[in-house]
Design a protein around this motif. Structure first.
Motif, PDB file in Angstrom:
ATOM      1  N   SER A  60       0.826  -1.206   0.000  1.00 22.14           N
ATOM      2  CA  SER A  60       0.000   0.000   0.000  1.00 22.14           C
ATOM      3  C   SER A  60       0.864   1.261   0.000  1.00 22.14           C
ATOM      4  CB  SER A  60      -0.931  -0.001   1.218  1.00 22.14           C
ATOM      5  OG  SER A  60      -1.682   1.189   1.292  1.00 22.14           O
ATOM      6  N   ILE A  61       1.984   1.228   0.731  1.00 22.46           N
ATOM      7  CA  ILE A  61       2.895   2.379   0.758  1.00 22.46           C
ATOM      8  C   ILE A  61       3.452   2.640  -0.640  1.00 22.46           C
ATOM      9  CG2 ILE A  61       5.133   3.198   1.606  1.00 22.46           C
ATOM     10  CD1 ILE A  61       4.494   1.714   4.247  1.00 22.46           C
ATOM     11  N   THR A  62       3.827   1.575  -1.356  1.00 26.52           N
ATOM     12  CA  THR A  62       4.369   1.775  -2.706  1.00 26.52           C
ATOM     13  C   THR A  62       3.316   2.378  -3.629  1.00 26.52           C
ATOM     14  OG1 THR A  62       3.781  -0.455  -3.511  1.00 26.52           O
ATOM     15  CG2 THR A  62       5.906  -0.201  -2.411  1.00 26.52           C
ATOM     16  N   ARG A  63       2.068   1.945  -3.492  1.00 25.11           N
ATOM     17  CA  ARG A  63       1.004   2.493  -4.350  1.00 25.11           C
ATOM     18  C   ARG A  63       0.711   3.941  -4.021  1.00 25.11           C
ATOM     19  NH1 ARG A  63      -1.127  -2.894  -3.644  1.00 25.11           N
ATOM     20  NH2 ARG A  63      -2.315  -2.170  -1.831  1.00 25.11           N
ATOM     21  N   SER A  64       0.810   4.288  -2.741  1.00 23.48           N
ATOM     22  CA  SER A  64       0.559   5.684  -2.369  1.00 23.48           C
ATOM     23  C   SER A  64       1.692   6.585  -2.834  1.00 23.48           C
ATOM     24  CB  SER A  64       0.373   5.806  -0.849  1.00 23.48           C
ATOM     25  OG  SER A  64       1.574   5.499  -0.161  1.00 23.48           O
ATOM     26  N   GLU A  65       2.912   6.048  -2.883  1.00 18.15           N
ATOM     27  CA  GLU A  65       4.062   6.813  -3.361  1.00 18.15           C
ATOM     28  C   GLU A  65       4.028   6.976  -4.875  1.00 18.15           C
ATOM     29  OE1 GLU A  65       6.857   8.210  -1.731  1.00 18.15           O
ATOM     30  OE2 GLU A  65       5.669   7.964   0.095  1.00 18.15           O
ATOM     31  N   LEU A  66       3.461   5.989  -5.572  1.00 20.35           N
ATOM     32  CA  LEU A  66       3.402   6.028  -7.031  1.00 20.35           C
ATOM     33  C   LEU A  66       2.014   5.573  -7.477  1.00 20.35           C
ATOM     34  CD1 LEU A  66       4.996   6.616  -9.609  1.00 20.35           C
ATOM     35  CD2 LEU A  66       5.719   4.217  -9.618  1.00 20.35           C
ATOM     36  N   PRO A  67       1.026   6.480  -7.473  1.00 23.82           N
ATOM     37  CA  PRO A  67      -0.330   6.112  -7.868  1.00 23.82           C
ATOM     38  C   PRO A  67      -0.363   5.471  -9.257  1.00 23.82           C
ATOM     39  CG  PRO A  67      -0.295   8.318  -6.919  1.00 23.82           C
ATOM     40  CD  PRO A  67       1.133   7.900  -7.078  1.00 23.82           C
ATOM     41  N   GLY A  68      -1.250   4.509  -9.399  1.00 27.11           N
ATOM     42  CA  GLY A  68      -1.361   3.796 -10.662  1.00 27.11           C
ATOM     43  C   GLY A  68      -0.494   2.557 -10.735  1.00 27.11           C
ATOM     44  N   LEU A  69       0.435   2.417  -9.784  1.00 29.04           N
ATOM     45  CA  LEU A  69       1.292   1.231  -9.747  1.00 29.04           C
ATOM     46  C   LEU A  69       0.478   0.019  -9.288  1.00 29.04           C
ATOM     47  CD1 LEU A  69       4.135  -0.150  -9.762  1.00 29.04           C
ATOM     48  CD2 LEU A  69       4.316   0.543  -7.357  1.00 29.04           C
ATOM     49  N   GLU A  70       0.636  -1.080  -9.989  1.00 28.69           N
ATOM     50  CA  GLU A  70       0.040  -2.334  -9.541  1.00 28.69           C
ATOM     51  C   GLU A  70       1.067  -3.053  -8.680  1.00 28.69           C
ATOM     52  OE1 GLU A  70      -1.998  -4.758 -12.302  1.00 28.69           O
ATOM     53  OE2 GLU A  70      -2.774  -3.065 -13.454  1.00 28.69           O
ATOM     54  N   ALA A  71       0.753  -3.210  -7.414  1.00 33.50           N
ATOM     55  CA  ALA A  71       1.675  -3.844  -6.470  1.00 33.50           C
ATOM     56  C   ALA A  71       0.922  -4.902  -5.696  1.00 33.50           C
ATOM     57  CB  ALA A  71       2.260  -2.802  -5.515  1.00 33.50           C
ATOM     58  N   THR A  72       1.537  -6.054  -5.557  1.00 35.94           N
ATOM     59  CA  THR A  72       0.893  -7.153  -4.854  1.00 35.94           C
ATOM     60  C   THR A  72       1.927  -7.916  -4.045  1.00 35.94           C
ATOM     61  OG1 THR A  72      -0.549  -9.086  -5.139  1.00 35.94           O
ATOM     62  CG2 THR A  72       1.195  -8.790  -6.753  1.00 35.94           C
ATOM     63  N   ALA A  73       1.473  -8.553  -2.983  1.00 36.15           N
ATOM     64  CA  ALA A  73       2.355  -9.368  -2.147  1.00 36.15           C
ATOM     65  C   ALA A  73       2.202 -10.831  -2.543  1.00 36.15           C
ATOM     66  CB  ALA A  73       2.010  -9.184  -0.671  1.00 36.15           C
ATOM     67  N   ALA A  74       3.325 -11.537  -2.592  1.00 38.79           N
ATOM     68  CA  ALA A  74       3.325 -12.973  -2.849  1.00 38.79           C
ATOM     69  C   ALA A  74       4.274 -13.628  -1.851  1.00 38.79           C
ATOM     70  CB  ALA A  74       3.744 -13.265  -4.285  1.00 38.79           C
ATOM     71  N   PHE A  75       4.088 -14.918  -1.640  1.00 38.36           N
ATOM     72  CA  PHE A  75       4.759 -15.581  -0.520  1.00 38.36           C
ATOM     73  C   PHE A  75       5.588 -16.765  -1.008  1.00 38.36           C
ATOM     74  CE2 PHE A  75       1.093 -13.300   0.841  1.00 38.36           C
ATOM     75  CZ  PHE A  75       1.502 -12.662   1.996  1.00 38.36           C
ATOM     76  N   LEU A  76       6.805 -16.819  -0.508  1.00 37.53           N
ATOM     77  CA  LEU A  76       7.714 -17.885  -0.905  1.00 37.53           C
ATOM     78  C   LEU A  76       7.174 -19.244  -0.477  1.00 37.53           C
ATOM     79  CD1 LEU A  76      10.348 -18.117  -2.426  1.00 37.53           C
ATOM     80  CD2 LEU A  76      11.578 -17.888  -0.270  1.00 37.53           C
ATOM     81  N   GLU A  77       6.444 -19.266   0.633  1.00 37.64           N
ATOM     82  CA  GLU A  77       5.849 -20.510   1.129  1.00 37.64           C
ATOM     83  C   GLU A  77       4.356 -20.567   0.797  1.00 37.64           C
ATOM     84  OE1 GLU A  77       7.734 -22.738   2.267  1.00 37.64           O
ATOM     85  OE2 GLU A  77       9.559 -21.621   2.754  1.00 37.64           O
ATOM     86  N   GLY A  78       3.900 -19.738  -0.130  1.00 35.54           N
ATOM     87  CA  GLY A  78       2.489 -19.712  -0.499  1.00 35.54           C
ATOM     88  C   GLY A  78       2.139 -20.801  -1.489  1.00 35.54           C
ATOM     89  N   GLY A  79       0.875 -20.811  -1.915  1.00 42.05           N
ATOM     90  CA  GLY A  79       0.410 -21.817  -2.870  1.00 42.05           C
ATOM     91  C   GLY A  79      -0.230 -21.159  -4.070  1.00 42.05           C
ATOM     92  N   ASP A  80      -0.123 -21.804  -5.236  1.00 42.91           N
ATOM     93  CA  ASP A  80      -0.676 -21.233  -6.460  1.00 42.91           C
ATOM     94  C   ASP A  80      -2.187 -21.065  -6.386  1.00 42.91           C
ATOM     95  OD1 ASP A  80       1.776 -20.960  -7.696  1.00 42.91           O
ATOM     96  OD2 ASP A  80       1.738 -22.973  -8.556  1.00 42.91           O
ATOM     97  N   ALA A  81      -2.851 -21.949  -5.631  1.00 44.16           N
ATOM     98  CA  ALA A  81      -4.314 -21.882  -5.524  1.00 44.16           C
ATOM     99  C   ALA A  81      -4.764 -21.202  -4.234  1.00 44.16           C
ATOM    100  CB  ALA A  81      -4.906 -23.288  -5.612  1.00 44.16           C
TER     101      ALA A  81
END
Length: 308
Positions: A60-81
Motif C-alpha cells: 500500500s505504501i508503494t502504491r501511495s508513493e506512485l499512484p497507478g502502480l500495480e503492487a501485490t504481495a506474494a509468498f515464498l511458502e504460499g500456494g498457487d491456488a
C-alpha cells in the motif's frame, strides 16, 4: 444563472492556481506510466495473518508513493491456488496473463496499443540484507512461472534502514531520538548488536548500515549472525570488552524472514534487551519502490489534474 459566454454577473470566477516557483515549489503529482510492470513483493517465511498484514501495508505504501502502480504481495511458502497467500511464481504468471489480456482487449476495441514487451513483473525480495538460499528460491520460483520478470536486489544497505533501526530502538526505550530530525539526544544503550540472518555476506552488509547507525547514536555498533551459533555471544563479549556495559540488540530484519524463536534465543545469549524488527516502517515501503524504479527505469508521469 450562467450566460453562454461565462458565469452570471456577481459570481466568483475560479482561476487556475499559479504554479509556485523556486525551491519551495510543491512537487508535481506523478503516477506510474501505463503498462508499467507489476511490482511483486516476495515475502519469505511462514505465511500468516500478521505477515499478510505487514506485506499488504508495504504494498500500500508503494502504491501511495506512485499512484497507478500495480503492487501485490506474494509468498515464498504460499500456494498457487491459495488466495490469501499466493505463491511468488503464481503472482508473476498472473501479472503476465493480465498484461496480455489487456492488450488483446484494447485491440478488440479498436484502440491503439503497443504489443507487450519487457518484464511483466518486477519481483522485490522483502529482505533487508542478502540471504543466498532465499534469493535462489525466489529466482527459481520466477523462472518456473514461465513469464518474463526481473528480480531486484535486496533492500540494504541504505541510510533509510539506519533511520528505521534508530526508530525501533527508540520505541523500545533503548535510544532517544529528536522528534524533528531523528538524531539522538541521549541513548539508553552504549553498545548495539545488529542482528541479521543469511550468513557471512548478510553480516558484512549489515555492518555497512551499522556504521550509519553508529553515527546517529554515537555508540559502537557491531553486526552478528542470528543463524550462526555463538556469533551473537561473541559480538556481545567484544562490545563489553571495549567498555560497553548496557547492550541492546537491533534486528536487521523486516520480520517475516526471521525463524521462530531465533531472536529470543539471541537475547538470552547476549543477556540484553531487544528492539522490534523493522516491520512496516514507511521507509521500508519507499525502499521497495526504489528497488522497483531502479530495476525498471520507469519514469513517473505527471498526473493529469481533474478539470475544474
Amino acid at each position: 444563472m450562467s450566460t453562454p459566454t461565462g458565469p452570471a454577473p456577481g459570481l466568483p470566477v475560479r482561476m487556475p492556481r499559479p504554479r509556485q516557483s523556486g525551491r519551495h515549489r510543491r512537487p508535481e503529482p506523478v503516477a506510474a506510466p501505463q503498462g508499467a510492470p507489476t511490482l511483486v513483493l516476495a515475502v519469505p517465511g511462514t505465511p500468516g495473518p500478521a505477515v499478510r498484514a505487514l506485506a499488504d501495508e508495504l504494498a500500500s505504501i508503494t502504491r501511495s508513493e506512485l499512484p497507478g502502480l500495480e503492487a501485490t504481495a506474494a509468498f515464498l511458502e504460499g500456494g498457487d491456488a491459495d488466495r490469501d497467500y499466493p505463491a511468488v511464481g503464481g503472482a508473476v504468471a498472473r501479472a503476465a496473463a493480465l498484461r496480455d489480456e489487456r492488450y488483446e482487449l484494447a485491440r478488440a476495441a479498436g484502440r491503439e496499443a503497443a504489443e507487450p514487451e519487457g518484464p511483466a513483473a518486477v519481483v522485490v525480495p522483502l529482505l533487508a540484507g542478502p540471504d543466498g538460499s532465499l534469493i535462489a528460491r525466489i529466482r527459481e520460483a520466477v523462472a518456473e512461472s514461465g513469464a518474463q520478470a526481473e528480480v531486484t536486489d535486496v533492500l540494504g544497505p541504505h541510510p533509510l534502514l539506519a533511520e528505521a533501526l534508530h526508530v525501533r530502538l527508540s520505541e523500545a526505550g533503548l535510544a532517544r531520538a529528536d522528534r524533528a530530525r531523528l538524531f539522538t539526544v541521549a541513548t539508553a544503550a552504549d553498545g548495539i548488536i545488529l542482528a541479521s540472518v543469511g550468513g557471512k555476506e548478510a553480516v558484512q552488509t549489515a555492518g555497512i548500515t551499522g556504521m550509519l547507525l553508529a553515527a546517529r547514536l554515537a555508540v559502537p555498533v557491531m553486526a552478528a549472525a542470528l543463524d550462526e551459533e555463538g556469533s551473537v555471544a561473541s559480538v556481545a563479549q567484544q562490545l563489553r570488552d571495549a567498555g560497553s556495559s548496557q547492550l541492546a540488540l537491533a534486528p536487521y530484519l523486516v520480520g517475516p524472514e526471521l525463524p521462530e524463536g531465533l531472536l529470543d534465543s539471541a537475547v538470552k545469549e547476549a543477556d540484553c534487551a531487544t528492539a522490534e524488527p523493522l516491520g512496516a516502517y514507511p521507509a521500508i515501503g519507499k525502499l521497495v519502490l526504489a528497488r522497483y524504479v531502479a530495476a525498471t527505469g520507469v519514469v513517473p508521469q505527471p498526473q493529469e489534474s481533474p478539470e475544474a
